[in-house]
Design a protein around this motif. Structure first.
Motif, PDB file in Angstrom:
ATOM      1  N   ALA A 122       0.888  -1.134  -0.102  1.00 48.99           N
ATOM      2  CA  ALA A 122      -0.143  -0.031  -0.035  1.00 48.99           C
ATOM      3  C   ALA A 122       0.775   1.385  -0.026  1.00 48.99           C
ATOM      4  O   ALA A 122       1.822   1.300   0.511  1.00 48.99           O
ATOM      5  N   TYR A 123       0.438   2.312  -0.828  1.00 50.10           N
ATOM      6  CA  TYR A 123       1.149   3.524  -1.031  1.00 50.10           C
ATOM      7  C   TYR A 123       0.266   4.585  -0.511  1.00 50.10           C
ATOM      8  O   TYR A 123      -0.555   4.871  -1.467  1.00 50.10           O
ATOM      9  N   VAL A 124       0.666   5.191   0.487  1.00 54.99           N
ATOM     10  CA  VAL A 124      -0.385   6.591   0.810  1.00 54.99           C
ATOM     11  C   VAL A 124       0.466   7.624   0.851  1.00 54.99           C
ATOM     12  O   VAL A 124       1.433   7.980   1.452  1.00 54.99           O
ATOM     13  N   SER A 125      -0.224   8.625  -0.286  1.00 56.91           N
ATOM     14  CA  SER A 125       0.677   9.774  -0.357  1.00 56.91           C
ATOM     15  C   SER A 125      -0.285  10.963   0.309  1.00 56.91           C
ATOM     16  O   SER A 125      -1.457  11.158   0.113  1.00 56.91           O
ATOM     17  N   GLY A 126       0.313  11.848   1.068  1.00 57.12           N
ATOM     18  CA  GLY A 126      -0.045  12.913   1.559  1.00 57.12           C
ATOM     19  C   GLY A 126       0.159  14.300   0.949  1.00 57.12           C
ATOM     20  O   GLY A 126      -0.491  15.436   1.453  1.00 57.12           O
ATOM     21  N   GLU A 127       1.054  14.098  -0.020  1.00 57.24           N
ATOM     22  CA  GLU A 127       1.492  15.382  -0.589  1.00 57.24           C
ATOM     23  C   GLU A 127       0.916  15.546  -1.934  1.00 57.24           C
ATOM     24  O   GLU A 127       0.577  16.438  -2.708  1.00 57.24           O
ATOM     25  N   GLU A 128       0.604  14.507  -2.713  1.00 56.86           N
ATOM     26  CA  GLU A 128       0.336  14.446  -4.315  1.00 56.86           C
ATOM     27  C   GLU A 128      -0.955  13.487  -4.304  1.00 56.86           C
ATOM     28  O   GLU A 128      -1.380  12.678  -3.273  1.00 56.86           O
ATOM     29  N   ALA A 129      -1.777  14.066  -5.255  1.00 58.04           N
ATOM     30  CA  ALA A 129      -2.783  13.255  -5.547  1.00 58.04           C
ATOM     31  C   ALA A 129      -2.615  11.964  -6.403  1.00 58.04           C
ATOM     32  O   ALA A 129      -1.627  11.494  -6.456  1.00 58.04           O
ATOM     33  N   ALA A 130      -3.730  11.019  -5.955  1.00 60.20           N
ATOM     34  CA  ALA A 130      -3.292   9.731  -6.530  1.00 60.20           C
ATOM     35  C   ALA A 130      -2.951   9.524  -8.045  1.00 60.20           C
ATOM     36  O   ALA A 130      -2.240   8.554  -8.555  1.00 60.20           O
ATOM     37  N   ASP A 131      -3.477  10.377  -8.757  1.00 60.36           N
ATOM     38  CA  ASP A 131      -3.267  10.644 -10.399  1.00 60.36           C
ATOM     39  C   ASP A 131      -1.865  11.162 -10.496  1.00 60.36           C
ATOM     40  O   ASP A 131      -1.295  10.684 -11.405  1.00 60.36           O
ATOM     41  N   GLN A 132      -1.540  11.900  -9.792  1.00 60.69           N
ATOM     42  CA  GLN A 132      -0.008  12.278  -9.964  1.00 60.69           C
ATOM     43  C   GLN A 132       1.022  10.966  -9.575  1.00 60.69           C
ATOM     44  O   GLN A 132       1.963  10.973 -10.210  1.00 60.69           O
ATOM     45  N   VAL A 133       0.718  10.308  -8.612  1.00 61.75           N
ATOM     46  CA  VAL A 133       1.503   9.241  -8.310  1.00 61.75           C
ATOM     47  C   VAL A 133       1.473   8.107  -9.246  1.00 61.75           C
ATOM     48  O   VAL A 133       2.463   7.513  -9.847  1.00 61.75           O
ATOM     49  N   ARG A 134       0.109   8.083  -9.663  1.00 57.68           N
ATOM     50  CA  ARG A 134      -0.096   7.149 -11.003  1.00 57.68           C
ATOM     51  C   ARG A 134       0.656   7.538 -12.257  1.00 57.68           C
ATOM     52  O   ARG A 134       1.220   6.616 -12.900  1.00 57.68           O
ATOM     53  N   LEU A 135       0.634   8.814 -12.475  1.00 55.19           N
ATOM     54  CA  LEU A 135       1.320   9.412 -13.549  1.00 55.19           C
ATOM     55  C   LEU A 135       3.009   8.805 -13.620  1.00 55.19           C
ATOM     56  O   LEU A 135       3.621   8.616 -14.536  1.00 55.19           O
ATOM     57  N   ARG A 136       3.466   9.084 -12.258  1.00 54.41           N
ATOM     58  CA  ARG A 136       4.913   8.924 -12.249  1.00 54.41           C
ATOM     59  C   ARG A 136       5.063   7.480 -12.386  1.00 54.41           C
ATOM     60  O   ARG A 136       6.411   6.857 -12.936  1.00 54.41           O
ATOM     61  N   ALA A 137       4.430   6.667 -11.903  1.00 63.10           N
ATOM     62  CA  ALA A 137       4.572   5.202 -12.223  1.00 63.10           C
ATOM     63  C   ALA A 137       4.339   4.698 -13.572  1.00 63.10           C
ATOM     64  O   ALA A 137       5.413   3.967 -14.055  1.00 63.10           O
ATOM     65  N   ARG A 138       3.786   5.421 -14.500  1.00 60.08           N
ATOM     66  CA  ARG A 138       3.442   5.284 -15.795  1.00 60.08           C
ATOM     67  C   ARG A 138       5.105   5.602 -16.561  1.00 60.08           C
ATOM     68  O   ARG A 138       5.497   5.099 -17.214  1.00 60.08           O
ATOM     69  N   ARG A 139       5.734   6.668 -16.059  1.00 64.95           N
ATOM     70  CA  ARG A 139       6.862   7.272 -16.574  1.00 64.95           C
ATOM     71  C   ARG A 139       7.899   6.473 -15.983  1.00 64.95           C
ATOM     72  O   ARG A 139       8.950   6.445 -16.902  1.00 64.95           O
ATOM     73  N   LEU A 140       7.743   5.680 -15.030  1.00 62.31           N
ATOM     74  CA  LEU A 140       8.891   4.851 -14.640  1.00 62.31           C
ATOM     75  C   LEU A 140       8.665   3.419 -15.286  1.00 62.31           C
ATOM     76  O   LEU A 140       9.453   2.522 -14.866  1.00 62.31           O
ATOM     77  N   GLY A 141       7.580   3.256 -16.077  1.00 61.48           N
ATOM     78  CA  GLY A 141       7.383   1.897 -16.537  1.00 61.48           C
ATOM     79  C   GLY A 141       6.777   0.975 -15.593  1.00 61.48           C
ATOM     80  O   GLY A 141       6.707  -0.151 -15.735  1.00 61.48           O
ATOM     81  N   LEU A 142       6.059   1.499 -14.567  1.00 59.47           N
ATOM     82  CA  LEU A 142       5.553   0.578 -13.415  1.00 59.47           C
ATOM     83  C   LEU A 142       4.038   0.711 -13.417  1.00 59.47           C
ATOM     84  O   LEU A 142       3.424   0.384 -12.421  1.00 59.47           O
ATOM     85  N   GLY A 143       3.316   1.172 -14.488  1.00 60.87           N
ATOM     86  CA  GLY A 143       2.036   1.506 -14.296  1.00 60.87           C
ATOM     87  C   GLY A 143       1.178   0.120 -14.110  1.00 60.87           C
ATOM     88  O   GLY A 143      -0.073   0.219 -13.564  1.00 60.87           O
ATOM     89  N   THR A 144       1.539  -1.203 -14.464  1.00 62.67           N
ATOM     90  CA  THR A 144       1.045  -2.033 -14.493  1.00 62.67           C
ATOM     91  C   THR A 144       0.960  -3.055 -13.016  1.00 62.67           C
ATOM     92  O   THR A 144       0.628  -3.891 -12.612  1.00 62.67           O
ATOM     93  N   ALA A 145       1.829  -2.372 -12.018  1.00 61.90           N
ATOM     94  CA  ALA A 145       2.174  -3.040 -10.826  1.00 61.90           C
ATOM     95  C   ALA A 145       0.939  -2.837  -9.997  1.00 61.90           C
ATOM     96  O   ALA A 145       0.359  -1.631 -10.078  1.00 61.90           O
TER      97      ALA A 145
END
Length: 457
Positions: A122-145
């Protein structure tokens, strides 16, 4: 009715005072004392004897056999090296670093690798919205994790959600300074809120066997913001270091209850995120065909890993009457002043009318006392304008008497230097009696070392 007792807590160091003052008596910071209210103090509570009425606890011996704690290898070798083998189940880890250094990127990569390996994360972000974290994951090639993602700041909501069903193997809280506990009055980020939020998250980790990772902000001097007690509460404290202008990052363990604190992990920031650096020695060395004055290679030791770095010095002579400047990047400025004093008092070299600049190439920070001899060699080379041979390294500790003292793991340092093509080494005299892979020049004191550098005999 008993009156509530007031106390004042320093927002910088966490010290407690019973009356307000403009300056904290412990850390000397100004205007950092903030009032906090505690529970009422009754005559019974003040005079009650705590030596009876409690529940007897069981005392056990040291010789009881216990199993080693299970670890969660992240699949990132450099991170696992700094942790001592991976995250420990039921542990709390605090990681701090400058803004933009890559803390969230590293933890998102580790969370994704654990999730792809079949663990619940579980990844809980208090500084960024969930969509921002999701976009970073896609940029890192981890969008399907299969990472469970949420954006929340209420500790009660987070723990209520995590308590439903089986607990996750890893929980990342980014960051602890944004968390809020409704049991304590105050804004997120204050000493009381950070302490209370961390305490509840650590209690959940211990009770449910979940590895909890807390991301911490840092102050302008590089220390983790919030109360100092936060570092005492967690099991592991990691510091993510590096210059934002350089691509290399160093993950250093400051505290580790389940492993050593002398290991580091080296990463490089690229477009695809943080990549591991298996051989950091090749990164911190400058490739050149001829020697340059003021540059010396030093085999530093971080835990069990030798790292070869280049020490650069520049000495600029000033006109009479000007105030010389001393500038240091990547090393202790006080230790540079000591080396300059020893060279002047014991060896007759004058730096009082010259500006001295010292730099550790590649953004690396050296904390090894064995760098004294390499720094002295760089200063002598810069002052005399005589380059050091490009196939040689230097290490040794310099005492105030001018004596060159031996250092730990000299053979390991020489072996790493030999792997990268170096053939000679300037070392303490105590090391020359052993069979080594390099041609050694041993020195007992700094005076003989200066004579060797200047070709006096």
């Amino acid at each position: 009715m008993a009156k509530p007792q007031k106390r004042y807590v320093c927002q910088s160091c966490g010290s407690v005072s019973h009356r307000w003052a403009g300056q904290c008596a412990d850390c000397s910071e100004w205007n950092t004392l903030v009032e906090e209210s505690t529970g009422p103090v009754t005559p019974f509570a003040a005079k009650h004897n705590l030596q009876g009425g409690g529940r007897a606890i069981q005392l056990v011996g040291l010789d009881i056999e216990i199993a080693l704690p299970d670890r969660l290898p992240t699949g990132i070798a450099e991170l696992d090296r700094a942790l001592g083998g991976g995250f420990v189940e039921g542990s709390a880890t605090l990681i701090g670093g400058d803004p933009g250094i890559g803390k969230s990127t590293l933890l998102l990569q580790a969370a994704a690798k654990l999730a792809l390996a079949g663990h619940s994360v579980a990844y809980v972000s208090g500084e960024e919205a969930a969509d921002q974290v999701r976009l970073r994951a896609r940029r890192l090639g981890l969008g399907t994790a299969p990472v469970m993602l949420a954006a929340a700041t209420s500790v009660r909501d987070i723990l209520t959600t995590l308590s439903q069903g089986s607990p996750p193997a890893l929980v990342v809280i980014d960051s602890i300074q944004t968390m809020h506990s409704d049991l304590i009055e105050g804004a997120p980020g204050t000493v009381s809120q950070v302490r209370a939020s961390a305490q509840e998250l650590i209690r959940f980790a211990k009770e449910r066997g979940t590895a909890v990772v807390l991301v911490g902000h840092v102050t302008k001097d590089g220390s983790i913001a919030g109360p100092r007690v936060l570092e005492h509460m967690v099991d592991t404290v990691l510091s993510f270091e590096g210059e934002r202008s350089h691509q290399y990052r160093i993950l250093r363990a400051i505290k580790n209850r389940f492993g050593g604190t002398d290991e580091i992990g080296v990463f490089a920031m690229v477009e695809e995120g943080l990549t591991e650096v298996a051989n950091p020695s090749a990164l911190f060395l400058t490739q050149r065909d001829e020697g340059v004055t003021g540059t010396v290679v030093f085999p530093a030791l971080e835990g069990t890993r030798p790292v070869l770095v280049e020490i650069q010095a520049l000495v600029v002579r000033l006109a009479s009457g000007a105030t010389p400047r001393r500038a240091v990047v990547g090393w202790d400025s006080g230790r540079l002043a000591m080396i300059l004093a020893v060279l002047e008092a014991r060896c007759g070299l004058s730096f009082s009318s010259s500006e001295v600049y010292l730099n550790i190439a590649g953004g690396y920070r050296v904390q090894d006392p064995a760098a004294d001899l390499a720094v002295a060699a760089a200063l002598i080379s810069a002052l005399s304008e005589r380059p050091v041979a490009i196939d040689s390294v230097a290490f040794g500790e310099v005492a105030l008497s001018g004596e060159i003292r031996p250092v730990a793991h000299g053979g390991l340092r020489l072996k790493e230097a030999g792997k990268l093509g170096f053939e000679r080494a300037m070392v303490p005299a105590a090391l020359t009696g052993e069979k080594q892979p390099l041609k050694l020049s041993g020195f007992k004191n700094l005076g003989s070392f200066v004579d060797h550098m200047l070709g006096r005999g």
